[in-house]
Motif scaffolding. Structure first.
Motif, PDB file in Angstrom:
ATOM      1  N   GLN A  22       0.856  -1.188   0.000  1.00 39.61           N
ATOM      2  CA  GLN A  22       0.000   0.000   0.000  1.00 39.61           C
ATOM      3  C   GLN A  22       0.890   1.236   0.000  1.00 39.61           C
ATOM      4  N   ASN A  23       0.336   2.346  -0.441  1.00 36.58           N
ATOM      5  CA  ASN A  23       1.090   3.580  -0.418  1.00 36.58           C
ATOM      6  C   ASN A  23       0.356   4.608   0.431  1.00 36.58           C
ATOM      7  N   PRO A  24       0.792   4.947   1.605  1.00 37.50           N
ATOM      8  CA  PRO A  24       1.960   4.396   2.288  1.00 37.50           C
ATOM      9  C   PRO A  24       1.620   3.074   2.971  1.00 37.50           C
ATOM     10  N   PRO A  25       2.640   2.243   3.229  1.00 28.20           N
ATOM     11  CA  PRO A  25       2.375   0.984   3.934  1.00 28.20           C
ATOM     12  C   PRO A  25       2.018   1.259   5.388  1.00 28.20           C
ATOM     13  N   PRO A  26       1.357   0.319   6.042  1.00 31.49           N
ATOM     14  CA  PRO A  26       1.036   0.532   7.455  1.00 31.49           C
ATOM     15  C   PRO A  26       2.308   0.598   8.296  1.00 31.49           C
ATOM     16  N   GLN A  27       2.202   1.286   9.413  1.00 27.71           N
ATOM     17  CA  GLN A  27       3.321   1.385  10.335  1.00 27.71           C
ATOM     18  C   GLN A  27       3.359   0.110  11.173  1.00 27.71           C
ATOM     19  N   VAL A  28       4.532  -0.507  11.272  1.00 24.52           N
ATOM     20  CA  VAL A  28       4.702  -1.761  12.002  1.00 24.52           C
ATOM     21  C   VAL A  28       5.108  -1.457  13.439  1.00 24.52           C
ATOM     22  N   GLU A  29       4.422  -2.109  14.365  1.00 25.27           N
ATOM     23  CA  GLU A  29       4.763  -2.015  15.789  1.00 25.27           C
ATOM     24  C   GLU A  29       5.066  -3.418  16.292  1.00 25.27           C
ATOM     25  N   LEU A  30       6.262  -3.619  16.836  1.00 20.95           N
ATOM     26  CA  LEU A  30       6.579  -4.859  17.540  1.00 20.95           C
ATOM     27  C   LEU A  30       6.360  -4.570  19.010  1.00 20.95           C
ATOM     28  N   CYS A  31       5.370  -5.216  19.578  1.00 23.73           N
ATOM     29  CA  CYS A  31       4.975  -4.952  20.953  1.00 23.73           C
ATOM     30  C   CYS A  31       5.568  -6.026  21.868  1.00 23.73           C
ATOM     31  N   SER A  32       6.451  -5.600  22.769  1.00 24.05           N
ATOM     32  CA  SER A  32       7.048  -6.509  23.739  1.00 24.05           C
ATOM     33  C   SER A  32       6.072  -6.682  24.893  1.00 24.05           C
ATOM     34  N   CYS A  33       5.575  -7.892  25.047  1.00 21.19           N
ATOM     35  CA  CYS A  33       4.538  -8.145  26.060  1.00 21.19           C
ATOM     36  C   CYS A  33       5.100  -8.595  27.397  1.00 21.19           C
ATOM     37  N   ARG A  34       6.039  -9.482  27.357  1.00 26.45           N
ATOM     38  CA  ARG A  34       6.706  -9.977  28.572  1.00 26.45           C
ATOM     39  C   ARG A  34       8.008 -10.614  28.120  1.00 26.45           C
ATOM     40  N   ALA A  35       8.755 -11.132  29.001  1.00 29.63           N
ATOM     41  CA  ALA A  35      10.095 -11.639  28.697  1.00 29.63           C
ATOM     42  C   ALA A  35      10.101 -12.521  27.449  1.00 29.63           C
ATOM     43  N   GLY A  36      10.601 -11.958  26.361  1.00 29.74           N
ATOM     44  CA  GLY A  36      10.809 -12.734  25.149  1.00 29.74           C
ATOM     45  C   GLY A  36       9.574 -13.048  24.336  1.00 29.74           C
ATOM     46  N   VAL A  37       8.475 -12.329  24.504  1.00 23.89           N
ATOM     47  CA  VAL A  37       7.279 -12.542  23.695  1.00 23.89           C
ATOM     48  C   VAL A  37       6.914 -11.221  23.020  1.00 23.89           C
ATOM     49  N   TYR A  38       6.781 -11.281  21.698  1.00 23.27           N
ATOM     50  CA  TYR A  38       6.479 -10.095  20.906  1.00 23.27           C
ATOM     51  C   TYR A  38       5.257 -10.355  20.040  1.00 23.27           C
ATOM     52  N   LEU A  39       4.437  -9.321  19.864  1.00 22.49           N
ATOM     53  CA  LEU A  39       3.292  -9.361  18.961  1.00 22.49           C
ATOM     54  C   LEU A  39       3.526  -8.327  17.874  1.00 22.49           C
ATOM     55  N   VAL A  40       2.958  -8.553  16.684  1.00 20.53           N
ATOM     56  CA  VAL A  40       3.058  -7.593  15.601  1.00 20.53           C
ATOM     57  C   VAL A  40       1.725  -6.877  15.467  1.00 20.53           C
ATOM     58  N   HIS A  41       1.775  -5.558  15.585  1.00 20.60           N
ATOM     59  CA  HIS A  41       0.607  -4.710  15.360  1.00 20.60           C
ATOM     60  C   HIS A  41       0.925  -3.805  14.183  1.00 20.60           C
ATOM     61  N   LEU A  42      -0.075  -3.489  13.394  1.00 22.30           N
ATOM     62  CA  LEU A  42       0.095  -2.582  12.262  1.00 22.30           C
ATOM     63  C   LEU A  42      -0.916  -1.460  12.394  1.00 22.30           C
ATOM     64  N   HIS A  43      -0.491  -0.278  11.984  1.00 22.58           N
ATOM     65  CA  HIS A  43      -1.347   0.901  12.111  1.00 22.58           C
ATOM     66  C   HIS A  43      -1.442   1.571  10.745  1.00 22.58           C
ATOM     67  N   ASP A  44      -2.664   1.678  10.264  1.00 22.42           N
ATOM     68  CA  ASP A  44      -2.913   2.202   8.927  1.00 22.42           C
ATOM     69  C   ASP A  44      -4.012   3.257   9.022  1.00 22.42           C
TER      70      ASP A  44
END
Length: 112
Positions: A22-44
């Motif tokens: 997409q133009n522009p592509p969504p903004q990527v957020e790597l969300c650190s939840c707890r020790a060594g666990v990450y989720l991917v969130h995108l904001h468009d």
């Protein structure tokens, strides 16, 4: 600080592939939840998404490199590392959640 108004819609890896172009592509957020666990969130624009598997369950990554390895081939070049706030931990604080905008503005920029 504004209250986080967004709700996360689910997006699969297949849907994410088309979002990367997409133009522009969504903004990527790597969300650190707890020790060594990450989720991917995108904001468009006004929508926010959570990367899920084919069963609509959130994809958990156990290292930033795992998330990078998935996102880089899709065309994403950078993102923002954020950390979950106290209200997300459901510990009973009276504070409002941090807005996505504030979380991304104060996060750590990372390259893929």
């Amino acid at each position: 600080m504004t209250t986080r108004p967004d709700t996360l819609e689910n997006v699969t890896q297949q849907q994410l592939r088309s979002m990367a172009h997409q133009n522009p592509p969504p903004q990527v957020e790597l969300c650190s939840c707890r020790a060594g666990v990450y989720l991917v969130h995108l904001h468009d624009g006004s929508k926010s998404y959570q990367l899920v598997d084919n069963h609509q369950m959130p994809l958990h990554f156990h290292a930033i490199e795992e998330a990078k390895d998935l996102l880089r081939p899709l065309g994403f070049t950078h993102g923002t590392l954020t950390f979950i706030d106290d209200s997300d931990e459901m510990i009973g604080t009276a504070m409002d959640r941090v807005s996505s905008e504030d979380a991304l503005k104060n996060g750590t920029r990372i390259g893929f």
